[in-house]
Every structure is written in structure tokens, then in C-alpha cells.
Design a protein around this motif. Structure first.
Motif, PDB file in Angstrom:
ATOM      1  N   GLY A 187      66.159  25.912  52.644  1.00 38.28           N
ATOM      2  CA  GLY A 187      67.262  26.396  51.815  1.00 38.28           C
ATOM      3  C   GLY A 187      68.561  25.628  51.960  1.00 38.28           C
ATOM      4  N   LYS A 188      68.485  24.366  52.337  1.00 35.81           N
ATOM      5  CA  LYS A 188      69.711  23.578  52.471  1.00 35.81           C
ATOM      6  C   LYS A 188      69.784  22.488  51.413  1.00 35.81           C
ATOM      7  CE  LYS A 188      70.275  24.340  57.434  1.00 35.81           C
ATOM      8  NZ  LYS A 188      70.060  23.724  58.758  1.00 35.81           N
ATOM      9  N   GLY A 189      68.980  22.649  50.385  1.00 34.88           N
ATOM     10  CA  GLY A 189      69.033  21.697  49.280  1.00 34.88           C
ATOM     11  C   GLY A 189      68.300  20.390  49.516  1.00 34.88           C
ATOM     12  N   ARG A 190      67.513  20.304  50.590  1.00 37.97           N
ATOM     13  CA  ARG A 190      66.744  19.069  50.806  1.00 37.97           C
ATOM     14  C   ARG A 190      65.394  19.197  50.101  1.00 37.97           C
ATOM     15  NH1 ARG A 190      66.986  16.974  56.982  1.00 37.97           N
ATOM     16  NH2 ARG A 190      66.437  19.114  57.557  1.00 37.97           N
ATOM     17  N   ASP A 191      65.041  18.188  49.314  1.00 40.18           N
ATOM     18  CA  ASP A 191      63.720  18.205  48.686  1.00 40.18           C
ATOM     19  C   ASP A 191      62.768  17.330  49.508  1.00 40.18           C
ATOM     20  OD1 ASP A 191      64.542  15.655  48.131  1.00 40.18           O
ATOM     21  OD2 ASP A 191      64.504  15.860  45.944  1.00 40.18           O
ATOM     22  N   ALA A 192      61.531  17.173  48.990  1.00 39.11           N
ATOM     23  CA  ALA A 192      60.527  16.414  49.746  1.00 39.11           C
ATOM     24  C   ALA A 192      61.001  14.987  50.018  1.00 39.11           C
ATOM     25  CB  ALA A 192      59.208  16.396  48.980  1.00 39.11           C
ATOM     26  N   ASP A 193      61.651  14.353  49.031  1.00 38.00           N
ATOM     27  CA  ASP A 193      62.128  12.979  49.225  1.00 38.00           C
ATOM     28  C   ASP A 193      63.186  12.905  50.317  1.00 38.00           C
ATOM     29  OD1 ASP A 193      60.472  11.799  47.409  1.00 38.00           O
ATOM     30  OD2 ASP A 193      61.893  11.923  45.739  1.00 38.00           O
ATOM     31  N   ALA A 194      64.118  13.867  50.297  1.00 40.43           N
ATOM     32  CA  ALA A 194      65.167  13.873  51.313  1.00 40.43           C
ATOM     33  C   ALA A 194      64.550  14.003  52.700  1.00 40.43           C
ATOM     34  CB  ALA A 194      66.148  15.018  51.051  1.00 40.43           C
ATOM     35  N   LEU A 220      56.173  19.234  52.076  1.00 41.78           N
ATOM     36  CA  LEU A 220      57.598  19.019  52.345  1.00 41.78           C
ATOM     37  C   LEU A 220      58.469  19.662  51.265  1.00 41.78           C
ATOM     38  CD1 LEU A 220      57.840  15.398  53.839  1.00 41.78           C
ATOM     39  CD2 LEU A 220      57.614  17.608  55.010  1.00 41.78           C
ATOM     40  N   GLY A 221      57.941  19.740  50.046  1.00 38.57           N
ATOM     41  CA  GLY A 221      58.671  20.438  48.987  1.00 38.57           C
ATOM     42  C   GLY A 221      58.898  21.891  49.374  1.00 38.57           C
ATOM     43  N   LEU A 222      57.818  22.513  49.848  1.00 43.03           N
ATOM     44  CA  LEU A 222      57.915  23.907  50.278  1.00 43.03           C
ATOM     45  C   LEU A 222      58.810  24.029  51.520  1.00 43.03           C
ATOM     46  CD1 LEU A 222      57.112  26.857  50.012  1.00 43.03           C
ATOM     47  CD2 LEU A 222      54.940  26.344  51.143  1.00 43.03           C
ATOM     48  N   ALA A 223      58.681  23.063  52.424  1.00 43.81           N
ATOM     49  CA  ALA A 223      59.539  23.083  53.629  1.00 43.81           C
ATOM     50  C   ALA A 223      61.010  23.083  53.220  1.00 43.81           C
ATOM     51  CB  ALA A 223      59.223  21.884  54.525  1.00 43.81           C
TER      52      ALA A 223
END
Lengths: 94, 256
Positions: free
Chosen positions: B68-75, B60-63
Motif C-alpha cells: 500500500g505504498k504505491g510501489r508496483d511490480a516494476d518498482a 510482486l504486483g500483489l505484494a
């Protein structure tokens, strides 16, 4: 099925060259599962490179009540420690 | 369903499919923590859950990076609703009894391991790297789940009965793992992610071998459920997400 699996004593070798050390015990139906359980219970923080499992029933232990006769006689025999020898210079550090 | 798929959009989907599947299964397995039949299994299951959630962080980190919308794995894990999840339906099946949990694990591991092996050959180095790391963990998951399925399938009358029931219940959710859609085909053609249908021969051989040894019979001609990868989920996912996400939903951005 008996409600309790047999008990196994677990020995882990931490690094190459060191001895296996007793780390604890766990229950498992057989030796193969005991290795798997030992892997999960005792090596989850990267502690081991090798696991031995031994059925607890295969271990014969000295009896605590024999402590006196077994160990007392060696109590006052300092000459059994190799501390009375002068080491020749050329041997270097031992 | 879209027919023309942009590669980056497809990659985001593909990575969410991997990451959401490991996340949902990891959470399911973690539900056993403190409840497993014996202490040793409890720890083994918790270890596996943590492996899967660790893999989720990578996928999910890579996703998030790809999106490219600033969402990280937690988001992605905690701020999306059920219809945005792309996990396989098999992963969200409830734990049931211990046999059902193990059977779900085995049917999944038998797919997960060859899939990661295939992903190691990805043209995208980031994917190959994650697959190599996860593959080492999953090799053990498979060894363990296959072994337990054999032991319990070929165990007592009661354990055999439960394992067969678990297999009958879960079998209709296995087909989805090997169904390819436009997203999968786009990714496979670009050489970045392996096509799910390419895993089928390995999966079938492995499952046949283990079920044979376990004296279990796979249902024949069963209907195969699908839709998880496209966001159509069973009622179970929503309940699971409610538990999993409530803290971040109630206290957004809460930190330790």
C-alpha cells in the motif's frame, strides 16, 4: 555422441476438428523430446491442441525431376472437377 | 529476527519471497537466451524464463498492493537493492554449465510445483488464483527438467559426471526452500500461505525418485546455506541486479 540430433517433421492441429498441418522441422534426440521441443518452438503463441512428430527420414517424397510425368497429365482434365453437374434444388447447398 | 509479526507485513514478505525467487531465477534462465547448446533448448529456456517473469509480475504486483505504498511490480523489481530481495539462494546461483542450470531448475521445480499446489488452497483468493495460473506452467517446467536430469544423469560418462558435479554444488542450497521462520509460520497459521516445511515430504520423494532414475547420488549430511529469504545474499545477486536494473537506475521511469 553424434554432433547432430536427427531431424523431425512437426505437425500441429490448430483447433478441434481441423487436420494436423505441417509447420516445420526441428532436431531432437528422440520422439519424446521432439514433442517437447515442438511444444516450445511451435505452440508458444497458443497455436495447438495436438502435436505429431515424424522422423524426417520416414518421409518418402516425390522427386522434383518427376514433376512432369507425375503432374502434367492431370493438367487439362477439367472434367475431373465436379463442376458439370446440375444440383437438384431439394439438395440445397453442398 | 522479529518474533511478533503483523499479518500484512508478513504477507508482503511472503509475496516478495515468491516473486523475488521467480524474478531472480527467471532472469538467470534468460541469460541463456542466444547461448543455449541448441536452438530448441534456447527457445525452451526462454519460454520458461518468460513464464517465471510473468509469475513475478503477479506476485510482486500483489505484494505492492498489500504494502500500500504505491510501489508496483516494476518498482519492486528494479528499485530495490540486494539486501531487500527475499529470493531463495538457489535461484541466484550462477548458471554454470548447461547441467548446472538444469539441475538448479529441477531442484527448484520439485519444490515450486507442490508449493503452488498448496497455495491454491490459500484462504486469500488472490493468492489461490495466482498459484493456479502459475501451477499450469510449472507442471510443464517440472516435467521437462526432471526428464532432462534423468537423460543426462543416466546418459554418457561425461554428462553423468557433469550432472553429479552440479548436484554436489547445488545441494547445500536446497535446504532453505523448506525452512520456516516467523514470517512463514504467521502466514501458515493464518491459512494464507503454506509453510515451507510442509513441502518437504513431497520434495524429498520426488527428488529421490528422479535422482534414482538418473543414477545420481545426493550428498549426505551437507551443510545447508540459508538467509536469502531474510535478505542475506551471496555475492552473485548484486552482480545480477547490476545487469538487470541498470536501465531503470540510469534512466528512472524510462518507458518503451
Amino acid at each position: 555422441m553424434s554432433s547432430e540430433w536427427p531431424l523431425w517433421e512437426i505437425f500441429i492441429r490448430g483447433q478441434h476438428g481441423l487436420n494436423h498441418r505441417h509447420v516445420g522441422s526441428l532436431h531432437a534426440p528422440d520422439a519424446e523430446m521432439a514433442v517437447k521441443h515442438a511444444r516450445d518452438v511451435y505452440t508458444r503463441r497458443n497455436e495447438g491442441v495436438s502435436i505429431w512428430v515424424v522422423p524426417s527420414s520416414a518421409i518418402t517424397a516425390s522427386s522434383p525431376s518427376d514433376k512432369g510425368p507425375l503432374f502434367d497429365p492431370s493438367n487439362s482434365k477439367v472434367y475431373r472437377h465436379p463442376t458439370f453437374f446440375d444440383i437438384p434444388e431439394e439438395v440445397g447447398k453442398m | 529476527m522479529e518474533t511478533v509479526v503483523d499479518l500484512d507485513a508478513a504477507l508482503f514478505e511472503g509475496l516478495c519471497r515468491m516473486g523475488d525467487t521467480t524474478l531472480v531465477l527467471g532472469h538467470r534462465v534468460s541469460e541463456w537466451c542466444g547461448h543455449a547448446p541448441v536452438l530448441e533448448e534456447d527457445i525452451a529456456l526462454a519460454n520458461m524464463a518468460l513464464d517465471l517473469i510473468g509469475q513475478t509480475q503477479l506476485w510482486l504486483g500483489l505484494a505492492g498492493d498489500v504494502e500500500g505504498k504505491g510501489r508496483d511490480a516494476d518498482a519492486l523489481a528494479f528499485r530495490r537493492d540486494a539486501w531487500e530481495f527475499r529470493n531463495l539462494l538457489l535461484a541466484e546461483r550462477p548458471n554454470g554449465d548447461f547441467g548446472q542450470t538444469l539441475m538448479r531448475q529441477f531442484l527448484f521445480d520439485a519444490w515450486h510445483q507442490p508449493m503452488l499446489k498448496a497455495l491454491e488452497g490459500s484462504k486469500d483468493a488472490r493468492i489461490a488464483e495466482i498459484a493456479a495460473k502459475a501451477g499450469r506452467e510449472v507442471a510443464y517446467h517440472l516435467e521437462r527438467s526432471a526428464d532432462l536430469v534423468i537423460r543426462l544423469g543416466d546418459g554418457t560418462e561425461e554428462s553423468h559426471k557433469r550432472m553429479q558435479a552440479a548436484l554436489d554444488t547445488l545441494w547445500p542450497y536446497t535446504g532453505e526452500m523448506m525452512m520456516a521462520d516467523d514470517v512463514d509460520r504467521t502466514l501458515a497459521e493464518a491459512g494464507v500461505m503454506a509453510a515451507p516445511d510442509s513441502i518437504r515430504p513431497t520434495w524429498e520423494a520426488l527428488v529421490a525418485e528422479v535422482l534414482g532414475e538418473a543414477k545420481l547420488k545426493a550428498p549426505e549430511g551437507a551443510y545447508m546455506h540459508k538467509g536469502g529469504k531474510q535478505g542475506t545474499h551471496s555475492e552473485h545477486l548484486g552482480h545480477m541486479l547490476a545487469t538487470m536494473q541498470w536501465l531503470q537506475r540510469a534512466y528512472p521511469d524510462a518507458k518503451w
